[in-house]
Design a protein around this motif. Structure first.
Motif, PDB file in Angstrom:
ATOM      1  N   ILE A 546       0.876  -1.224   0.394  1.00 18.98           N
ATOM      2  CA  ILE A 546       0.055  -0.098  -0.086  1.00 18.98           C
ATOM      3  C   ILE A 546       0.903   1.292   0.056  1.00 18.98           C
ATOM      4  CG2 ILE A 546      -1.492   1.263   1.241  1.00 18.98           C
ATOM      5  CD1 ILE A 546      -2.669  -1.223   2.304  1.00 18.98           C
ATOM      6  N   GLY A 547       0.537   2.265  -0.846  1.00 15.02           N
ATOM      7  CA  GLY A 547       1.186   3.487  -0.926  1.00 15.02           C
ATOM      8  C   GLY A 547       0.959   4.303   0.336  1.00 15.02           C
ATOM      9  N   LEU A 548       1.967   5.076   0.721  1.00 15.96           N
ATOM     10  CA  LEU A 548       1.821   5.919   1.757  1.00 15.96           C
ATOM     11  C   LEU A 548       0.645   6.916   1.697  1.00 15.96           C
ATOM     12  CD1 LEU A 548       5.567   6.871   2.634  1.00 15.96           C
ATOM     13  CD2 LEU A 548       3.906   4.954   3.576  1.00 15.96           C
ATOM     14  N   ASP A 549       0.273   7.349   0.483  1.00 15.87           N
ATOM     15  CA  ASP A 549      -0.877   8.150   0.237  1.00 15.87           C
ATOM     16  C   ASP A 549      -2.211   7.528   0.639  1.00 15.87           C
ATOM     17  OD1 ASP A 549       0.681  10.277  -0.380  1.00 15.87           O
ATOM     18  OD2 ASP A 549       0.591   9.857  -2.446  1.00 15.87           O
ATOM     19  N   GLN A 550      -2.198   6.057   0.263  1.00 11.80           N
ATOM     20  CA  GLN A 550      -3.430   5.508   0.370  1.00 11.80           C
ATOM     21  C   GLN A 550      -3.488   4.897   1.920  1.00 11.80           C
ATOM     22  OE1 GLN A 550      -2.196   2.380  -2.370  1.00 11.80           O
ATOM     23  NE2 GLN A 550      -3.652   2.787  -3.739  1.00 11.80           N
ATOM     24  N   LEU A 551      -2.438   4.997   2.588  1.00 10.46           N
ATOM     25  CA  LEU A 551      -2.406   4.636   3.944  1.00 10.46           C
ATOM     26  C   LEU A 551      -3.093   5.774   4.564  1.00 10.46           C
ATOM     27  CD1 LEU A 551      -1.215   2.396   5.720  1.00 10.46           C
ATOM     28  CD2 LEU A 551       0.434   3.723   6.251  1.00 10.46           C
ATOM     29  N   TRP A 552      -3.051   7.028   4.333  1.00 14.64           N
ATOM     30  CA  TRP A 552      -3.533   7.982   4.996  1.00 14.64           C
ATOM     31  C   TRP A 552      -5.149   7.800   4.836  1.00 14.64           C
ATOM     32  CZ3 TRP A 552      -2.105  11.207   8.430  1.00 14.64           C
ATOM     33  CH2 TRP A 552      -0.847  11.480   8.694  1.00 14.64           C
ATOM     34  N   VAL A 553      -5.496   7.268   3.628  1.00 16.48           N
ATOM     35  CA  VAL A 553      -7.173   6.901   3.714  1.00 16.48           C
ATOM     36  C   VAL A 553      -7.532   5.909   4.731  1.00 16.48           C
ATOM     37  CG1 VAL A 553      -8.776   6.167   2.110  1.00 16.48           C
ATOM     38  CG2 VAL A 553      -7.039   7.664   1.299  1.00 16.48           C
ATOM     39  N   VAL A 554      -6.567   5.003   4.875  1.00 20.26           N
ATOM     40  CA  VAL A 554      -6.985   4.042   5.890  1.00 20.26           C
ATOM     41  C   VAL A 554      -7.034   4.792   7.237  1.00 20.26           C
ATOM     42  CG1 VAL A 554      -6.055   1.743   6.987  1.00 20.26           C
ATOM     43  CG2 VAL A 554      -5.833   2.203   4.665  1.00 20.26           C
ATOM     44  N   GLY A 555      -5.921   5.459   7.617  1.00 22.20           N
ATOM     45  CA  GLY A 555      -5.913   6.348   8.798  1.00 22.20           C
ATOM     46  C   GLY A 555      -7.221   7.170   9.190  1.00 22.20           C
ATOM     47  N   ALA A 556      -7.663   7.876   7.957  1.00 21.46           N
ATOM     48  CA  ALA A 556      -9.077   8.533   8.044  1.00 21.46           C
ATOM     49  C   ALA A 556     -10.116   7.526   8.401  1.00 21.46           C
ATOM     50  CB  ALA A 556      -9.376   9.418   6.818  1.00 21.46           C
ATOM     51  N   ALA A 557     -10.211   6.308   7.762  1.00 16.63           N
ATOM     52  CA  ALA A 557     -11.225   5.342   8.149  1.00 16.63           C
ATOM     53  C   ALA A 557     -11.002   5.069   9.267  1.00 16.63           C
ATOM     54  CB  ALA A 557     -11.189   4.312   6.947  1.00 16.63           C
ATOM     55  N   VAL A 558      -9.960   4.781  10.002  1.00 22.46           N
ATOM     56  CA  VAL A 558      -9.584   4.276  11.221  1.00 22.46           C
ATOM     57  C   VAL A 558     -10.427   5.438  12.188  1.00 22.46           C
ATOM     58  CG1 VAL A 558      -8.459   4.026  13.382  1.00 22.46           C
ATOM     59  CG2 VAL A 558      -7.866   2.685  11.036  1.00 22.46           C
ATOM     60  N   ALA A 559     -10.050   6.469  11.918  1.00 25.66           N
ATOM     61  CA  ALA A 559     -10.574   7.846  12.697  1.00 25.66           C
ATOM     62  C   ALA A 559     -12.012   7.963  12.925  1.00 25.66           C
ATOM     63  CB  ALA A 559      -9.921   9.257  12.166  1.00 25.66           C
ATOM     64  N   VAL A 560     -12.597   7.795  11.586  1.00 26.13           N
ATOM     65  CA  VAL A 560     -13.996   7.917  11.328  1.00 26.13           C
ATOM     66  C   VAL A 560     -14.864   6.879  12.194  1.00 26.13           C
ATOM     67  CG1 VAL A 560     -15.904   7.789   9.948  1.00 26.13           C
ATOM     68  CG2 VAL A 560     -13.957   9.193   9.191  1.00 26.13           C
ATOM     69  N   ALA A 561     -14.219   5.528  12.067  1.00 22.79           N
ATOM     70  CA  ALA A 561     -14.732   4.267  12.703  1.00 22.79           C
ATOM     71  C   ALA A 561     -14.509   4.578  14.440  1.00 22.79           C
ATOM     72  CB  ALA A 561     -13.872   3.240  12.386  1.00 22.79           C
ATOM     73  N   GLY A 562     -13.368   5.323  14.888  1.00 18.86           N
ATOM     74  CA  GLY A 562     -13.492   5.577  16.176  1.00 18.86           C
ATOM     75  C   GLY A 562     -14.413   6.419  16.590  1.00 18.86           C
TER      76      GLY A 562
END
Length: 583
Positions: A546-562
């Protein structure tokens, strides 16, 4: 005036109290197992080290005893004094059946007996390591003197620390009993003193933090126990120090014994002040101008007046309960000390402590903000729980539990994280990200704590020292709260400052770890479990790609899920309170 034969009576009291402690620990098999591991593992490690490197150790020439080693021993002695003083002041200020004891034997007998019991408790932990160290000295260096020198040094080390620590503990307890200001703010003052003492301890324990040296403490006579223990070994100590430490220890024991007796007697025969008493008669007022007793009880802390009255009352009661019962808070700091000390030690050894402090602050402080006030809502209410259930609504009660963490935890988390970033090597974007993460994690932690505490309540008090009514949260609730808040926040912190490490952590958790478990469970390389393990390895490889730019999308999804989980658990806590029926 002590009765004839008081030393024998004090020994009887000490042995009896020690046996009671042993029976209490033995009754809790899980606690006994953990404590045994803490003694057996270091002792076994030392024994294995001696056996493996025996020939190399025997070939070492005589070495002058370094000042840093004396300073380290002095540092551990001071830490022992702090621990004993804290135990005495918080849980062991009095003996059980005190009226009977004080009318049967003298106060000197009781004070000496309690000191003997504390010495035996500590030596029960040190006994096996001391035995192994003595055997190692005799085995490696054929030192007959070590049979006496090592146990004598350990015993004097323990006894002097107990006497001085007990004196300090009784003095603190006497101050709390005689000063209304100290009694009212004992939790805040005690926490500040403990944090200051632990800060100084870690400053000397890890010189890399502040440039101090353990050798600075080598001048203290309590560090010279190592000169006594080194007799007959290649470590050449100072004969002068070895001869001085014996009378110095006896002087400490004699003077400390007198001080222990006098402070204990003053404490036992003094009526403690009441923090509920006012300084003078209250003015005859009515209505809104009537003095607010609950708000005055939590002063100087306060809940903003903008909050509705029922919510404010719940929040004020949570603050007051936390301040009056600090013993239960120690259970929350156990995971912090266990994990935090390991991380800080690794950071110091790797030279990356500055890079770790800010992410740690962004995770730990928000977790504490939620855990301090709402980890056992039903149990904390105690006998008034039926009244609380009918006096306020679920929404008001849950919001009241959240208010202290939001009002005090949120600014503290932001300021602490911001201050920690100043010593970090990160750029402005990473620093701002960590501060924002601290604010976000605090909101999530505060919101989810009531639901977890209500789902896993504790109603039965436990015994801590001589305190029989300590009601800490369940460890399962603490662990669940860590899993929901600290672990995701820790991953987000890694994403902010080290995205590659965050990506590797995802690959390990969702790929490599399941693959290893399935591989161990599989008995062949072509079974169903082995095939599933290969699929998880492919998942790990895909995550690593996974690219680092795509990883930020995962991070945003984790924050929203939280945020979604926090909202759902908040609603669940409200429903659980409204529909709760006391057992």
């Amino acid at each position: 005036m002590a009765e004839p034969g008081w030393p024998r009576h004090a020994l009887d009291v000490g042995l009896f109290e020690f046996r009671r402690s042993v029976r209490a620990i033995w009754a809790d098999k899980a606690r006994f197992a953990l404590m045994s591991l803490g003694v057996v593992i270091p002792s076994a490690s030392l024994g294995a080290f001696v056996v493996v490197f025996a020939d190399a150790i025997r070939g070492v020439d005589a070495l002058a005893l370094p000042a840093q080693l004396r300073g380290t021993v002095a540092l551990f002695w001071l830490f022992g004094v702090f621990v004993v003083g804290q135990r005495v002041a918080s849980a062991r200020t009095r003996v059980d059946a005190e009226p009977l004891m004080l009318t049967t034997v003298s106060a000197r007998t009781i004070a000496a007996g309690l000191a003997i019991a504390e010495t035996l408790r500590i030596f029960a932990y040190l006994g096996l390591p001391v035995l192994v160290a003595t055997g190692a000295a005799v085995y490696l260096f054929e030192s007959v003197a070590s049979l006496v020198a090592v146990p004598a040094a350990a015993l004097l080390f323990t006894a002097t620390a107990v006497v001085v620590g007990s004196t300090a503990g009784y003095a603190v307890a006497l101050l709390v009993a005689t000063s209304r200001f100290v009694a009212r703010h004992k939790t805040v003052l005690g926490s500040a003193a403990s944090l200051g003492a632990m800060g100084l301890y870690f400053l000397f324990l890890y010189p890399e933090l502040g440039g101090v040296s353990q050798a600075w403490l080598a001048w203290l006579p309590v560090g010279w126990f190592v000169d006594l223990a080194a007799v007959g070994t290649p470590l050449v100590g100072s004969q002068t120090r070895m001869l001085v430490v014996l009378p110095a220890s006896l002087a400490i024991l004699a003077a400390g014994g007198v001080a222990v007796e006098r402070t204990a007697v003053s404490l036992w025969f003094t009526d403690p002040v009441s923090v509920e008493e006012s300084e003078g008669p209250a003015p005859e007022t009515s209505g809104a101008s009537r003095p607010d007793a609950l708000a005055a009880a939590v002063a100087p802390l306060a809940i903003p007046r903008a909050v509705s009255v029922p919510v404010r009352r719940v929040g004020e009661w949570a603050l007051l309960r936390t301040r009056r019962d600090p013993n239960r808070l120690t259970f929350l700091f156990l995971p912090v000390l266990a994990v935090g000390s390991a991380i800080i030690s690794s950071g110091l050894q790797s030279g990356a402590i500055g890079a770790l402090l800010a992410p740690i602050a962004a995770v730990v402080v928000p977790w504490l903000a939620g855990a301090l006030f709402a980890m056992n809502p039903f149990g904390d209410e105690g006998a008034v729980l039926p009244v609380t259930l009918t006096a306020v609504s679920g929404r008001q009660f849950v919001r009241g539990l959240m208010v202290p963490g939001a009002v005090y935890g949120l600014p503290i988390a932001v300021v602490a994280t911001g201050a920690a970033t100043l010593a970090s090597p990160y750029g402005l974007a990473e620093r701002a990200g960590l501060v924002a993460l601290a604010a976000y994690a605090t909101c999530v932690s505060v919101a989810v704590a009531p639901a977890i505490g209500m789902a896993l309540p504790r109603f039965s008090a436990i015994s801590v020292g001589q305190s029989r009514d300590v009601l800490p949260p369940r460890m399962t609730a603490v662990i669940a709260h860590i899993a929901v808040t600290a672990l995701p926040a820790g991953w987000l912190a890694a994403l902010v400052v080290a995205p590659r490490i965050a990506r590797a952590a995802l690959a390990v958790v969702f790929g490599f770890l399941p693959a290893v478990v399935l591989g161990l469970a599989s008995r062949s390389s072509d079974g169903a479990l082995a095939a599933a393990g290969e699929q998880f390895r492919e998942v790990a490889a895909q995550i690593q790609a996974i690219g680092l730019d795509q990883l930020w999308v995962v991070g945003a999804a984790v924050a929203v899920a939280g945020a979604v989980v926090a909202a759902l658990l908040y609603a669940n806590a409200v429903r659980r309170f409204d529909g709760y029926a006391p057992p």
